[in-house]
Enzyme design. Structure first.
Site, PDB file in Angstrom:
ATOM      1  N   THR A   1       0.526  -1.639  -0.187  1.00 41.96           N
ATOM      2  CA  THR A   1       0.078  -0.290   0.249  1.00 41.96           C
ATOM      3  C   THR A   1       0.795   0.689   0.100  1.00 41.96           C
ATOM      4  OG1 THR A   1      -0.391  -0.033   2.381  1.00 41.96           O
ATOM      5  CG2 THR A   1      -1.728  -1.264   1.063  1.00 41.96           C
TER       6      THR A   1
ATOM      7  N   LYS B   1       4.027  -6.233   3.898  1.00 40.84           N
ATOM      8  CA  LYS B   1       3.874  -4.955   3.302  1.00 40.84           C
ATOM      9  C   LYS B   1       3.552  -4.543   4.736  1.00 40.84           C
ATOM     10  CE  LYS B   1       0.707  -3.665   3.243  1.00 40.84           C
ATOM     11  NZ  LYS B   1      -0.010  -2.537   3.975  1.00 40.84           N
TER      12      LYS B   1
ATOM     13  N   THR C   1       1.878  -8.915  11.884  1.00 39.76           N
ATOM     14  CA  THR C   1       2.223  -7.848  11.927  1.00 39.76           C
ATOM     15  C   THR C   1       1.184  -7.791  10.699  1.00 39.76           C
ATOM     16  OG1 THR C   1       3.745  -6.309  10.122  1.00 39.76           O
ATOM     17  CG2 THR C   1       3.529  -8.320   9.670  1.00 39.76           C
TER      18      THR C   1
ATOM     19  N   GLU D   1       6.988   5.109   7.388  1.00 37.98           N
ATOM     20  CA  GLU D   1       6.330   6.116   7.253  1.00 37.98           C
ATOM     21  C   GLU D   1       7.790   7.032   7.981  1.00 37.98           C
ATOM     22  OE1 GLU D   1       2.005   5.151   6.130  1.00 37.98           O
ATOM     23  OE2 GLU D   1       2.494   6.028   7.462  1.00 37.98           O
TER      24      GLU D   1
ATOM     25  N   ASN E   1       0.851  11.198   6.581  1.00 35.57           N
ATOM     26  CA  ASN E   1      -0.479  10.762   7.428  1.00 35.57           C
ATOM     27  C   ASN E   1      -1.382  12.267   7.670  1.00 35.57           C
ATOM     28  OD1 ASN E   1      -0.561   7.798   7.335  1.00 35.57           O
ATOM     29  ND2 ASN E   1       2.086   9.040   8.872  1.00 35.57           N
TER      30      ASN E   1
END
Lengths: 408, 408
Positions: B158, B184, B195, B280, B403
């Site tokens: 993603t 992922k 996870t 991220e 985010n």
């Protein structure tokens, strides 16, 4: 980074004088230049004192000192607070530096060392410069005055962008008493039994054991219900000093305390919200109401899970009604929640029901609410009737900028 | 935001074919355009299967399905994974959409629905478009091949900036078997028993109960030892498929499994670290070793408290050796720690000892270490011999940018 928080109140309220509380401030320059960074409060006739402190296993030397002295139940005579150095994790050298300042204050004011309370806030791990502080003690003692509340609130700030204070009146047994409070805090805010630094002063006559009950109870729905960044300070301290030392009220259940208790609760919540409004990088104040939990404690755990979720906080910073992240935060909290009965409201509008999004809910209305700076999130987890309210702020680029560059 | 993480490995390792595992991918365009977003794995002869899943109280429909099917202990025949929609918190409509895709796969492959496993990852709260997916199932089934591992790893991404995979060989009873894994995950990473999504495939012959023990044990020191942002997904899934279905090894304590177990543990840790490297906004991989705790669980709690502290993470992003924040994070963890015996090392250099900073420690050396992208923090809390290692990444402006703007 010295811009004032967009969520700051217009001004500090005028805090009236309190009989038996004298204040003085000084500029030591230990970290901050051209501003007061040292506060001395003197209680010439003594003050009953109570407090709550960080539960950190690495609490600072001043926190340990205050906790020990409270146990002696002697009236307090003085409080010394410095900003810029936390004197935390400074070992024996830090203890000695603290002791030297306490000795200086006790000698200057003619009181017992056990009656002197101290707090330090700022960088962790640097030994306090006692000599620098003690060079100011005589002047502080010579300049004590009852009308210095604005300056006192200013002197205890670190990364705070505005001074924090509140005042209330309460009637006890027909007599009006005053409650003043000042606080500081902006980052490392996830208080655990107390907050960074907050001090409440009153001329009410209340026994120490009663004061302790009142302040512990006020904490639950104020300082212990806020979080900026989930990081708990080593120096969290909330103390209350009551100068009416004749111990008029000695029973915590005394109904004559009802108005005082309401005033104290309200004042503590006011101060706590001022801290959130000054949360590092904050652009929005977020109120999170959780209902329908197994019990109140579970509701608070769920509310804190939402309040501390970086994904929820960044979504709100981005004014994005991404309620899936609220579902996520409820799910990870570890407390009972009924996925299929979970109801979420944003700005009063229901966005989920029956375990899924409300079809055709007005996302524009949601977004309009999120564009404001006072955000309301309500969550019912559909188990029982436990409830809690917590407050937090959003997570923005400002937080990163402030904290990737704090020491330099 | 499509820049590849600076911590990405140079390339995905070449994953060899595994007898009994066939793969196909498709582009549905449900969220991501011009890339595969749907993966079908087919086990023509069946595979023993085991897994661990999120402990979220709001787990997704596919997680619930997989958990229930595992309990039946039937050999698995297929795994269908889509990226872009998590089908989480989608109520009955989400269950029905999922069921429709399972039916389509079972019919196309000629197996029982109970043998079809499914995962969905992406936005929470939007019902899966089953019709869109089912329009691709026939083609997927027609294009199954054993040599498609790179494409499989790509299809399940993603917000991941690179595909994640690892391979190991292990010897069981003189025979060499292969273990391939793909995963992922980038944000909402604080796995709680598993996870985001990770799949391990092997041609070893191992009974289901043994597989379950092996994968649960491997999780503890891999996926359950990483955190990007302390947020736990509703969709966390780790599954292992073993195509050697003759149940040769049926005792978890069988010493012939030792090499396989070591290989599996190593592979899971490799995949988990790839997820952290794609955290991220990450610019640094941080390894946190905690020793001297009351027990291993306490050590892990303390390590996670450090790893999840926004103040520690931003200090490291700012390449600032602000170890006071590590002290703070140890203190707030709630586990026993001896403030006066606490030792902290950064990049191998001791910075605290005897409850205070090491006098004259080389801050330049520390800063030089922090300027690298592989950061080591070691903490001994001075109580007993509990230990744990966890991995995380720093907290940067990149995390906020990603985010505060994910759904749009």
């Amino acid at each position: 980074m010295t811009d004032i928080s967009p969520l700051a109140p217009k001004s500090l309220p005028a805090l009236p004088e309190i009989r038996g509380v004298q204040l003085a401030t000084a500029e030591t320059g230990m970290k901050y230049k051209n501003r007061a960074d040292l506060l001395l409060a003197f209680f010439p006739d003594g003050a009953n004192v109570a407090g709550v402190f960080t539960l950190s296993k690495c609490s600072s030397a001043p926190v340990d000192w205050c906790r020990n002295k409270l146990a002696l139940a002697e009236p307090a005579k003085a409080l010394l607070v410095n900003a810029g150095n936390a004197n935390a994790f400074t070992g024996k050298a830090g203890d000695q530096a603290m002791a030297a300042t306490i000795t200086a204050v006790a000698q200057e004011l003619g009181c017992n060392e056990n009656q002197v309370y101290v707090s330090s806030t700022g960088v962790i791990g640097e030994v306090l410069d006692a000599e620098l502080i003690n060079g100011h003690v005589r002047n502080l003692a010579a300049n004590l005055t009852e009308d210095l509340w604005q300056e006192a609130a200013d002197a205890i700030r670190t990364t705070d962008t505005f001074a924090k204070g509140a005042t209330r009146e309460a009637v006890i047994d027909g007599q009006t008493v005053t409650i003043n409070g000042i606080a500081k805090g902006s980052g490392m805010i996830a208080p655990d039994m107390a907050t960074m630094l907050a001090y409440v002063f009153t001329d009410a006559a209340i026994a120490q054991n009663v004061l302790q009950e009142l302040i512990s109870s006020a904490t639950d729905r104020s300082f212990n219900a806020i979080t900026v960044d989930s990081d708990t300070s080593t120096s969290d301290t909330l103390m209350i000093f009551a100068t009416g030392i004749n111990d008029k009220i000695t029973d915590p259940g005394d109904p004559r305390l009802n108005d005082f208790k309401a005033g104290l609760d309200d004042l503590c919540q006011d101060l706590a919200l001022q801290i959130v409004r000054d949360g590092e990088g904050a652009s929005k104040l977020i109120t999170i109401n959780v209902t329908g939990a197994a019990h109140d404690h579970a509701a608070k755990t769920i509310a804190m899970s939402i309040a501390n979720s970086p994904l929820v906080k960044t979504a709100i910073a981005g004014e994005d009604a991404n309620w899936g992240r609220i579902v996520m935060a409820v799910g990870k909290a570890g407390e009972e929640a009924s996925r299929d009965d979970l109801r979420i409201l944003i700005g009063g509008q229901k966005v989920t029901e029956h375990g899924m999004g409300v079809e055709g809910y007005d996302e524009d209305l949601c977004t309009a609410h999120l564009k404001g700076d006072d955000i309301l999130i309500e969550v019912d987890v559909g188990i029982s009737d436990g409830s809690a309210t917590v407050w937090t702020c959003d997570l923005t680029h400002g937080y990163i900028s402030i904290n990737a560059d704090y020491r330099s």
